[in-house]
Each structure stands twice: as C-alpha cells, then as structure tokens.
Write a protein that holds these residues in place. Sequence first.
Motif: not given
Length: 304
Positions: A242, A258, A270
Amino acid sequence: MAAYDVIVIGAGPAGLTAAVFTARARLRTLVFSKPGEGMIHEAVSVGNYLGCDGWSGERFLAAGVAQVRKYGAEVLDAEVVHAERRGELFAVKTHDQREFEGKALVIATGESYVSSGVEGEKAFTGRGVAFCVACDGPLFRGKRVAVIGNGSYAAEEALELLAHTKDVAVFSNGREFELSPEFRAALERAGVPLRKEQVLAFRGEKFLQELELEGGQRLPFQGAFVALGTATAFAFAYKLGLERGPANELVINRDGETNVPGVYAAGGCTGGNAQIAKSAGEGCNAAVAIIKRLTGKKFYVDQT
Ligand SMILES: Cc1cc2nc3c(=O)[nH]c(=O)nc-3n(C[C@H](O)[C@H](O)[C@H](O)COP(=O)(O)OP(=O)(O)OC[C@H]3O[C@@H](n4cnc5c(N)ncnc54)[C@H](O)[C@@H]3O)c2cc1C
C-alpha cells in the motif's frame, strides 16, 4: 474456509462505522479488535461527536460493538498479525494462528506507525533495518538477524524469517514478552532465543553491523526487523504493497480505497485530524464503496 465479504481490522470509530454499514447491507462482515488497544479507549469525555455528549470512549465503543453485532457483523477479539492477497481474496492471520479470508479488506487500526525509538533506526532503514519480513526477508539470507518486539506480531515475523536464516533472535527491548502459547511454543521449537535486554542503538558504517545493548554490550547483527506492539497499518502497508504518505499514513482516494483494489483504509491510519467524526466519516466512505462494488449497485440506499 468460507470467505467473508468484508474483513475490517480495527474496532474503533472507523472500523465499527464501516461495519455497521456493510452489515446493514447484508454483507458478511468480520471485525477484528485487539482488546484494550486503540485511541478510543483513552477518550474520557467526548463532547464533539453528535449524540454522544459527555460519553467516555469505552461507552462509545460498547454501544458501537453492540450495534454492529445487532445487524449481524461478527466482532472478534483477536490481533491480526499478517495480511496478504490470495488470488481474488485477502487473507488475514491472527495471533492464535487462525486464518480468515475476505473479498474486501478495511484497515482501521488507528495511528499507523510505531517507531522502535532505537538510535539509528532512521539512518539504517534500508541498510539493515527493515519493517516487513515478507518484503525484505530474502535480503537477509544466512545472516544474523534480530526482531525488535515483544508481542505476537514480532513472533510471526521471527518465524517467517526462519525461511531465510536460522540465526534469528527476538529482543523485547526491555518489555515483558506478551506471546500466545502457540507462538511461544513455535519459537521454542525453532530455537529462537527470546531476549529481554533493551536495544539502545543500531551501529555500523554504511550498513548495520551491531546492536548496542543497555550496559554498552555490542552484538554483531546484520539485520533488524522492527515489529513492536501490534501489527500496525504501517506493517500491513508493507505486506500488501500500500502507498504511504510522508508521515507513513495510508494514502486513500475519496472512496477510502488504497492503491490496491479491494483494500480500503479509514481513521487514524490515514492521517489528518485525530477525531472520531473524521474516522467515522472515512469508515462510511469505505463501506459505501465496498457495498457498491460487491453488490454491483450504482447507488447506496440503506433499506434495512
Ligand atoms: C485522551 C484522548 C481523548 C480524546 N478525545 C476525543 C474527543 O473528545 N473527540 C474526538 O472526536 N476524538 C477524541 N480523541 C481521538 C479519538 O479517540 C481518535 O481520533 C479515534 O479513536 C480514532 O479512531 P480509529 O477508529 O481510527 O482508531 P482507534 O480508536 O485507535 O481504534 C483502532 C482499533 O484498531 C484495533 N487494532 C489495531 N491494530 C490491530 C490489529 N493488528 N489487529 C486487530 N485489531 C487491531 C484496536 O484494537 C482498535 O479497536 C481522543 C483521543 C485521546 C487519546
């Protein structure tokens, strides 16, 4: 193994909000929570989240868990130590070695990054200090490697490392080891020493060469994996590939997705405002996107 529609890692405001939406949309939803962990436990009196004026974080949490269960979500007190893509599905493994699969994954584990606090961590990152055995383990074939951490996540990383080198030691960095009986037995069987000394510094020229322990003792180690506490969003980011931002926060789009299709993130992990409303909002965004994706509907209407 029957697959869930949605697996949510984290039962704070972000994860529970995502779960209440997906459960009400009749998607089979499983939420993981590590008991006692998460920022929400620390909130004493919440005054700025509507409808809950003066509530403690614990009260908020208990009501949230009851609500998602009422609509059919399962909430499991288990720490997730590993996550990976498996074909069209995502598989997660817990501290007691159980595995679960889901069609969509929501990472809602709160703050994303735990530093070891060991001097030299930043300087030697990528030069011997690493954060994900699944990603970087092969670089340490046959080398002497330390895992820094005291819990199930560190144990999982140490066991994974054995595929690359037999010379592995786990350092709790001055803390008590908190290992499930399954992990303790597996480490013992594999002959991985559990050491309690505090690691003060990573030392070396260009690459890591030594760990400096409390009392000044220096031990030769060419690798060190930081795996403190619970597996964080930072760890899952490595395992799943990610994208991360400058503060190690997970990067998401407006739908909470993502860069890996099917993996969503919400809340503290986040970045941005550390507030319940922000976490809940992102949990909602991710859930609505998942509902549309898994049901093939263009619009989300709650008809429960
Ligand atoms: C003292 C204090 C007071 C606060 N007061 C307020 C306030 O008044 N109003 C407000 O809006 N905000 C307040 N906050 C901030 C608020 O608590 C956070 O913004 C919010 O809890 C973040 O929600 P989250 O769901 O993203 O993460 P968290 O609440 O941190 O929840 C994370 C969840 O993930 C789980 N988890 C993590 N890793 C794993 C793993 N590997 N496996 C399984 N589960 C895992 C944890 O068990 C937890 O359930 C306060 C925070 C503190 C510290």
